[in-house]
Motif scaffolding. Structure first.
Motif, mmCIF file in Angstrom:
data_model
loop_
_atom_site.group_PDB
_atom_site.id
_atom_site.type_symbol
_atom_site.label_atom_id
_atom_site.label_comp_id
_atom_site.label_asym_id
_atom_site.label_seq_id
_atom_site.Cartn_x
_atom_site.Cartn_y
_atom_site.Cartn_z
ATOM 1 N N ASP A 106 2.944 30.679 25.908
ATOM 2 C CA ASP A 106 4.213 31.691 26.520
ATOM 3 C C ASP A 106 3.468 32.655 27.156
ATOM 4 O OD1 ASP A 106 3.105 33.598 24.663
ATOM 5 O OD2 ASP A 106 4.638 33.404 23.249
ATOM 6 N N VAL A 107 4.254 33.759 27.658
ATOM 7 C CA VAL A 107 3.969 34.807 28.396
ATOM 8 C C VAL A 107 2.968 35.770 27.579
ATOM 9 C CG1 VAL A 107 5.892 35.123 30.101
ATOM 10 C CG2 VAL A 107 6.080 36.180 28.074
ATOM 11 N N ASP A 108 2.878 35.843 26.290
ATOM 12 C CA ASP A 108 1.910 36.714 25.646
ATOM 13 C C ASP A 108 0.563 36.044 24.952
ATOM 14 O OD1 ASP A 108 3.373 39.159 25.143
ATOM 15 O OD2 ASP A 108 4.866 37.796 24.511
ATOM 16 N N GLY A 109 0.530 34.408 25.863
ATOM 17 C CA GLY A 109 -0.736 33.948 25.532
ATOM 18 C C GLY A 109 -0.873 32.903 24.141
ATOM 19 N N ASN A 110 0.389 32.827 23.540
ATOM 20 C CA ASN A 110 0.730 31.953 22.248
ATOM 21 C C ASN A 110 0.432 30.536 22.790
ATOM 22 O OD1 ASN A 110 0.756 33.910 20.419
ATOM 23 N ND2 ASN A 110 3.050 34.473 20.924
ATOM 24 N N VAL A 167 9.428 32.702 25.302
ATOM 25 C CA VAL A 167 9.468 32.889 26.886
ATOM 26 C C VAL A 167 8.361 32.037 27.329
ATOM 27 C CG1 VAL A 167 9.269 34.551 28.681
ATOM 28 C CG2 VAL A 167 10.540 35.351 26.751
ATOM 29 N N ALA A 168 8.703 31.031 27.990
ATOM 30 C CA ALA A 168 7.628 30.091 28.566
ATOM 31 C C ALA A 168 6.716 30.592 29.818
ATOM 32 C CB ALA A 168 8.268 28.660 28.811
ATOM 33 N N GLU A 169 5.584 30.164 29.849
ATOM 34 C CA GLU A 169 4.814 30.676 30.972
ATOM 35 C C GLU A 169 4.130 29.380 31.561
ATOM 36 O OE1 GLU A 169 4.310 33.288 32.476
ATOM 37 O OE2 GLU A 169 2.319 33.823 33.371
#
Ligand SMILES: Cc1ncc(COP(=O)(O)O)c(C=O)c1O
Length: 436
Positions: A47-51, A36-38
């Motif tokens: 991604d939305v979790d900071g990866n 899930v891209a941020e």
């Protein structure tokens, strides 16, 4: 920036929540990874979790200039504040003309050209189908097995890379004859290159045009200079010239520097009559274009048009994209980094039995996975596992064809990140081989 950097195994909690809602509300399409891209910068995606991941997909061959190139962002912002839309098919504005003029200059062929703007690859292909039917007043088309030209009913009738794309959608447009592409790793005629004498190209003239397809009824041959979705298949250099007539060159995936030339067809020294483009043209803003011989033009108001084609914001992004590709010498960069990537993929092939074939041009490379190098049995499950193991370690990959993985990072990728991504890929192959 240290990349990749995985802080929570993907999909993390925020990603899971979005994936669940996506599954509930969105139509089933072609999802391949739980990512899930941020936000993004260059070739790095968070991604939305900071990866933080290294991207080897460019949003399916779109982001040749990287995520959010600052000059493109600036140009787009300025345009958004001035004017977003004003139907360039019915009225006039400068950026659309500037872009069209530029496209006629950078595409192969020193004849006079014209341009029609679209919003996607499939719409470019539809426009090329209509343009060639209109101007030749012929109804039939030649396309290739393994081809991907889009999913709307006209382009779908040319597409033949997987039956799942076509099943339950017939009847599509009538009049398309598919012939095998030059897929030397799995030659459909069980021949060897070069002793085959390019039989797969010659067969068109020698057999099809003598038996099943009256050549005087053919409006166009549609060909990808490198088959994309079909598995990143690079034909021998004689294949395209041997077709004798190349009418429509589909550069939707291979264009704009991806293969180490501005347009992939330039590798073969032939000049098409029509070029279809989209994807990397707009660096993420939806735009496509067909560039064609001036004589083919519809010439009659109303024969073909649309609402958004060459939209002001998308045209601005596209014009800036071309400027960035030229200024930053991204075509040369693609060639140089492509060589580096290819060398490392060949080294991996020595090490990993799963890699049956390495192929590509510039930064459009792929490996085809096989269960057994001798029988060349397809390895779709193993391919899925490699993509999954890579993602866990911070590398984003996309499959292609039945059993291949494509490697198409943004052309602006830092060498350090390219190497780090290839290290992850190597590890992912090792991890999968351990599990088998
Ligand atoms: C060569 C080629 N043509 C056409 C298309 C269709 O483009 P779009 O998905 O923008 O409709 C694609 C998409 O992958 C493609 O690779």
């Amino acid at each position: 920036m240290k990349a990749p950097n995985i802080v929570v195994p993907p999909p993390g909690p925020k990603a899971k929540e979005i994936i669940e809602r996506d599954t509930k509300y969105l139509a089933t399409s072609t999802k391949t990874s739980p990512l899930v891209a941020e936000r993004g910068e260059g070739a790095l995606l968070q991604d939305v979790d900071g990866n933080l991941y290294i991207d080897f997909t460019s949003g399916i061959g779109v982001l040749n200039t990287g995520f959010s190139h600052p000059e493109i962002v600036k140009a787009v912002k300025e345009q958004v504040e001035k004017l977003v839309h004003f139907a360039g098919t019915d009225f006039y504005y400068r950026v659309q003309v500037d872009l069209a003029e530029k496209l006629t200059q950078i595409t192969p062929g020193d004849y006079e050209k014209k341009v029609f703007f679209t919003n996607s690859g499939t719409e470019s292909v539809e426009a090329a189908i209509k343009l060639t039917r209109w101007s030749t007043q012929r109804k039939r088309f030649i396309a290739f097995l393994g081809a991907f030209h889009g999913r709307t009913m006209g382009s779908l009738s040319l597409t033949a890379s997987k039956t799942v794309h076509r099943a339950r959608f017939f009847p599509t447009m009538e009049g398309v004859t598919h012939i095998p592409y030059a897929y030397c790793y799995r030659c459909p005629y069980r021949q060897e290159y070069p002793s085959c004498g390019m039989y797969c190209a010659k067969i068109l003239e020698e057999l099809y045009f003598e038996t099943a397809v009256p050549p005087e009824e053919v409006a166009a041959i549609f060909v990808e200079p490198v088959q994309g979705e079909g598995g990143y298949i690079v034909p021998p250099k004689e294949f395209i010239p041997e077709l004798k007539r190349i009418a429509v060159d589909d550069e939707v995936q291979a264009g704009f520097g991806r293969t180490g030339k501005f347009f992939a067809v330039e590798h073969y020294g032939v000049v098409p009559d029509v070029i279809t483009t989209a994807k990397a043209l707009g660096s993420g803003y939806p735009i496509g274009a067909i560039i064609f011989r001036k004589e083919l033009d519809f010439g009659v108001q109303g024969a073909h048009s649309n609402t958004y084609g060459g939209n002001l914001v998308a045209s601005t992004a596209a014009l800036k994209t071309i400027e960035v590709i030229e200024k930053e010498r991204l075509v040369e960069r693609s060639r140089r980094l492509g060589e580096l990537m290819r060398k490392r993929l060949m080294e991996m092939q020595e090490k990993h039995e799963l890699i049956g074939d390495v192929r590509g041009l510039g930064l459009m490379q792929a490996t085809e996975l096989v269960k057994d190098r001798r029988t060349k049995e397809y390895a779709p499950k193993e391919r899925e596992m490699v993509v999954e193991e890579a993602l866990k370690r911070g590398l984003i990959l996309l499959p292609a064809g039945r059993s291949a993985i494509r490697y198409i990072p943004p052309l602006v990728i830092e060498e350090e990140h390219l190497n780090a991504g290839l290290d992850v890929l190597d590890e992912a192959f090792s991890a999968v081989e351990k599990k088998l």
